[in-house]
Motif scaffolding. Structure first.
Motif, PDB file in Angstrom:
ATOM      1  N   GLY A 165     102.421  55.460 121.445  1.00 33.00           N
ATOM      2  CA  GLY A 165     103.213  54.273 121.114  1.00 33.00           C
ATOM      3  C   GLY A 165     103.068  53.827 119.675  1.00 33.00           C
ATOM      4  N   GLY A 166     102.491  54.655 118.817  1.00 30.27           N
ATOM      5  CA  GLY A 166     102.370  54.314 117.396  1.00 30.27           C
ATOM      6  C   GLY A 166     103.348  55.108 116.556  1.00 30.27           C
ATOM      7  N   ILE A 167     103.128  55.091 115.245  1.00 24.90           N
ATOM      8  CA  ILE A 167     104.040  55.816 114.350  1.00 24.90           C
ATOM      9  C   ILE A 167     103.314  56.228 113.076  1.00 24.90           C
ATOM     10  CG2 ILE A 167     104.954  53.712 113.279  1.00 24.90           C
ATOM     11  CD1 ILE A 167     107.710  55.557 113.529  1.00 24.90           C
ATOM     12  N   ALA A 168     103.856  57.256 112.410  1.00 24.06           N
ATOM     13  CA  ALA A 168     103.285  57.716 111.138  1.00 24.06           C
ATOM     14  C   ALA A 168     104.406  57.961 110.148  1.00 24.06           C
ATOM     15  CB  ALA A 168     102.515  59.004 111.354  1.00 24.06           C
ATOM     16  N   THR A 169     104.163  57.591 108.890  1.00 25.01           N
ATOM     17  CA  THR A 169     105.162  57.768 107.850  1.00 25.01           C
ATOM     18  C   THR A 169     104.485  58.267 106.573  1.00 25.01           C
ATOM     19  OG1 THR A 169     106.604  56.483 106.356  1.00 25.01           O
ATOM     20  CG2 THR A 169     104.935  55.259 107.516  1.00 25.01           C
ATOM     21  N   ASP A 170     105.273  58.868 105.690  1.00 26.68           N
ATOM     22  CA  ASP A 170     104.726  59.211 104.372  1.00 26.68           C
ATOM     23  C   ASP A 170     105.030  58.077 103.385  1.00 26.68           C
ATOM     24  OD1 ASP A 170     107.430  59.414 103.823  1.00 26.68           O
ATOM     25  OD2 ASP A 170     107.328  61.436 102.990  1.00 26.68           O
ATOM     26  N   GLY A 171     105.534  56.969 103.900  1.00 28.92           N
ATOM     27  CA  GLY A 171     105.913  55.828 103.070  1.00 28.92           C
ATOM     28  C   GLY A 171     107.420  55.672 103.034  1.00 28.92           C
ATOM     29  N   LYS A 172     108.121  56.781 103.292  1.00 26.44           N
ATOM     30  CA  LYS A 172     109.588  56.724 103.265  1.00 26.44           C
ATOM     31  C   LYS A 172     110.197  57.285 104.540  1.00 26.44           C
ATOM     32  CE  LYS A 172     109.919  56.845  98.323  1.00 26.44           C
ATOM     33  NZ  LYS A 172     109.339  57.666  97.315  1.00 26.44           N
ATOM     34  N   GLN A 173     109.577  58.309 105.115  1.00 28.20           N
ATOM     35  CA  GLN A 173     110.160  58.899 106.313  1.00 28.20           C
ATOM     36  C   GLN A 173     109.083  59.214 107.349  1.00 28.20           C
ATOM     37  OE1 GLN A 173     111.325  62.932 104.247  1.00 28.20           O
ATOM     38  NE2 GLN A 173     111.573  63.288 106.445  1.00 28.20           N
TER      39      GLN A 173
ATOM     40  N   VAL B 140     102.505  49.393 110.977  1.00 32.30           N
ATOM     41  CA  VAL B 140     103.205  50.348 110.101  1.00 32.30           C
ATOM     42  C   VAL B 140     104.569  49.770 109.710  1.00 32.30           C
ATOM     43  CG1 VAL B 140     104.111  52.694 109.884  1.00 32.30           C
ATOM     44  CG2 VAL B 140     101.962  52.313 111.081  1.00 32.30           C
ATOM     45  N   ARG B 141     105.202  49.086 110.660  1.00 31.67           N
ATOM     46  CA  ARG B 141     106.486  48.459 110.344  1.00 31.67           C
ATOM     47  C   ARG B 141     106.318  47.405 109.245  1.00 31.67           C
ATOM     48  NH1 ARG B 141     108.287  46.286 115.243  1.00 31.67           N
ATOM     49  NH2 ARG B 141     109.584  48.071 115.745  1.00 31.67           N
ATOM     50  N   GLU B 142     105.291  46.602 109.393  1.00 26.77           N
ATOM     51  CA  GLU B 142     105.000  45.565 108.394  1.00 26.77           C
ATOM     52  C   GLU B 142     104.741  46.201 107.018  1.00 26.77           C
ATOM     53  OE1 GLU B 142     102.176  41.994 109.242  1.00 26.77           O
ATOM     54  OE2 GLU B 142     100.951  43.596 108.406  1.00 26.77           O
ATOM     55  N   PHE B 143     103.976  47.307 107.008  1.00 23.52           N
ATOM     56  CA  PHE B 143     103.700  48.022 105.755  1.00 23.52           C
ATOM     57  C   PHE B 143     105.010  48.483 105.115  1.00 23.52           C
ATOM     58  CE2 PHE B 143     103.594  52.223 103.830  1.00 23.52           C
ATOM     59  CZ  PHE B 143     102.722  52.029 102.770  1.00 23.52           C
ATOM     60  N   GLN B 144     105.882  49.073 105.933  1.00 22.58           N
ATOM     61  CA  GLN B 144     107.140  49.599 105.400  1.00 22.58           C
ATOM     62  C   GLN B 144     108.009  48.481 104.835  1.00 22.58           C
ATOM     63  OE1 GLN B 144     106.571  52.809 104.942  1.00 22.58           O
ATOM     64  NE2 GLN B 144     108.342  53.597 105.988  1.00 22.58           N
ATOM     65  N   GLU B 145     108.059  47.359 105.553  1.00 21.18           N
ATOM     66  CA  GLU B 145     108.885  46.246 105.077  1.00 21.18           C
ATOM     67  C   GLU B 145     108.367  45.706 103.752  1.00 21.18           C
ATOM     68  OE1 GLU B 145     110.401  44.997 109.494  1.00 21.18           O
ATOM     69  OE2 GLU B 145     108.959  43.696 108.480  1.00 21.18           O
ATOM     70  N   ARG B 146     107.060  45.620 103.623  1.00 16.73           N
ATOM     71  CA  ARG B 146     106.483  45.023 102.412  1.00 16.73           C
ATOM     72  C   ARG B 146     106.493  45.981 101.231  1.00 16.73           C
ATOM     73  NH1 ARG B 146     104.860  39.947 103.508  1.00 16.73           N
ATOM     74  NH2 ARG B 146     104.421  39.766 101.310  1.00 16.73           N
ATOM     75  N   THR B 147     106.631  47.290 101.502  1.00 19.18           N
ATOM     76  CA  THR B 147     106.658  48.232 100.384  1.00 19.18           C
ATOM     77  C   THR B 147     108.069  48.746 100.091  1.00 19.18           C
ATOM     78  OG1 THR B 147     106.031  49.990 101.912  1.00 19.18           O
ATOM     79  CG2 THR B 147     104.256  49.009 100.620  1.00 19.18           C
ATOM     80  N   GLY B 148     109.054  48.155 100.770  1.00 14.14           N
ATOM     81  CA  GLY B 148     110.444  48.423 100.388  1.00 14.14           C
ATOM     82  C   GLY B 148     111.149  49.521 101.136  1.00 14.14           C
TER      83      GLY B 148
END
Ligand code: AFP
Length: 335
Positions: A289-297, A321-329
């Motif tokens: 139920g989690g997720i992993a990204t390289d920062g963009k995908q 991770v969603r919060e991280f993505q939103e705050r880093t654009g």
């Protein structure tokens, strides 16, 4: 020795999840059994560590230019030997070898294994947690390409696993929509779990990253870290073991986010390897139920360009991770 009757083994898990997949059942059982046997061997050696004189450097460097430890070599030989004997593995890609090694097998049912046989080698000499990481892929069809081509064209992982050698030895397996956690009973040699899927807990509050590198990160990442420390409500706590398996495992059990980003400038791809570090952790996270990204995908959508390719990795609970993505654009879509 007390054994809860509802406990199950990795064998039970694979049997349960392959009831309608007879073709891959046997290779998956054989590969999982090889990982378990390797885990028993490594855990037993690690318990004696310095007494066996195996906790130092092998005085050579690997294909990535990193210093090889004696236990890196032992891990490589142990798991490679077990996969060879299973006759279920078409080829093994390892952090410790420049090229994938093709193994003798039954071609009809064989799979690919990418592995980091000993993750976190700098923890060995200080008796801190280390691990072994595996991703199992279906070979591409037709499977006639070069050994490298097999891995570059493989689908996303079919099964992922890691072993964590710590106070106890854990085996975490992700397969067919579920992540399960097993613990090695050192008396019987069995890996046992409670038979239920593991999910990242909601509302995790741990972040794990090597903050010493912060001055070399891109500005949005620096701002995110600064926000975490000064403004985020509720506040978070920092925990960093320095071995991906250990850091990921703690966050999987407690809820949290792990970050190994790229540095600004020339070292833009991060440190962790896609096929045998980022990808299996992304797959295990996804199945929990989690997720992993390289920062963009999403890490699981990255098509590798080379077998030892490095990628930035941000992995953990979806909300963090969603919060991280939103705050880093780069807001996540579809989650
Ligand atoms: P090794 O498998 O080569 O020991 O690498 C370990 C690792 O890639 C990963 O497990 C850690 O998360 C990371 O290195 C720690 O790296 P830093 O020392 O740069 O924080």
């Amino acid at each position: 020795m007390y054994k809860n009757p509802s406990f199950g083994t990795p064998f039970d898990f694979i049997m349960e999840k392959t009831s309608d997949n007879q073709t891959e059942r046997t290779p998956l059982l054989l590969i999982t059994a090889a990982i378990e046997q390797g885990g028993r061997t490594m855990a037993s050696l690690l318990r004696k560590g310095p007494l066996l004189g195996i906790t130092g450097s092998a005085q050579i460097r690997n294909v990535q230019g990193e210093e090889v430890q004696t236990l890196d070599q032992i891990g490589q030989e142990t798991f490679l030997g077990l996969f060879r004997r299973s006759r279920a593995v078409l080829s093994v890609l390892s952090e410790e070898a420049e090229m994938p090694e093709v193994l003798p097998c039954d071609e009809k049912t064989s799979l690919l294994v990418a592995m980091d046989p000993l993750d976190g080698s700098s923890n060995i000499s200080v008796n801190a947690p280390i691990g072994s990481i595996f991703s199992i892929f279906r070979p591409p069809a037709p499977s006639s390409s070069s050994p490298e081509g097999l891995f570059l064209n493989a689908s996303s992982p079919l099964l992922s696993a890691y072993l964590l050698y710590s106070v106890s030895t854990s085996l975490v397996l992700a397969f067919s929509g579920e992540t399960r956690v097993f613990t090695l009973d050192p008396d019987t040699g069995e890996f046992l779990g409670d038979g239920s899927p593991w999910r990242f807990p909601d509302k995790g509050k741990i972040y794990s990253t090597n903050e010493a590198y912060l001055p070399r990160w891109e500005k949005p990442l620096q701002d995110y870290l600064s926000w975490i420390k000064k403004e985020r409500n509720p506040s978070m706590i920092l925990r960093y073991i320095g071995a991906l398996v250990g850091d990921f495992h703690r966050n999987l059990l407690k809820g949290g986010i792990y970050l190994y980003p790229a540095e600004a400038g020339e070292k833009t791809s991060g440190k962790l390897r896609l096929l045998y570090e980022a990808c299996p952790m992304a797959h295990i996270a996804r199945n929990a139920g989690g997720i992993a990204t390289d920062g963009k995908q999403d890490i699981l959508t990255i098509v590798p360009r080379s077998v030892h390719q490095r990628v930035p990795l941000i992995v953990g609970s979806v909300d963090l991770v969603r919060e991280f993505q939103e705050r880093t654009g780069h807001p996540l879509s579809g989650l």
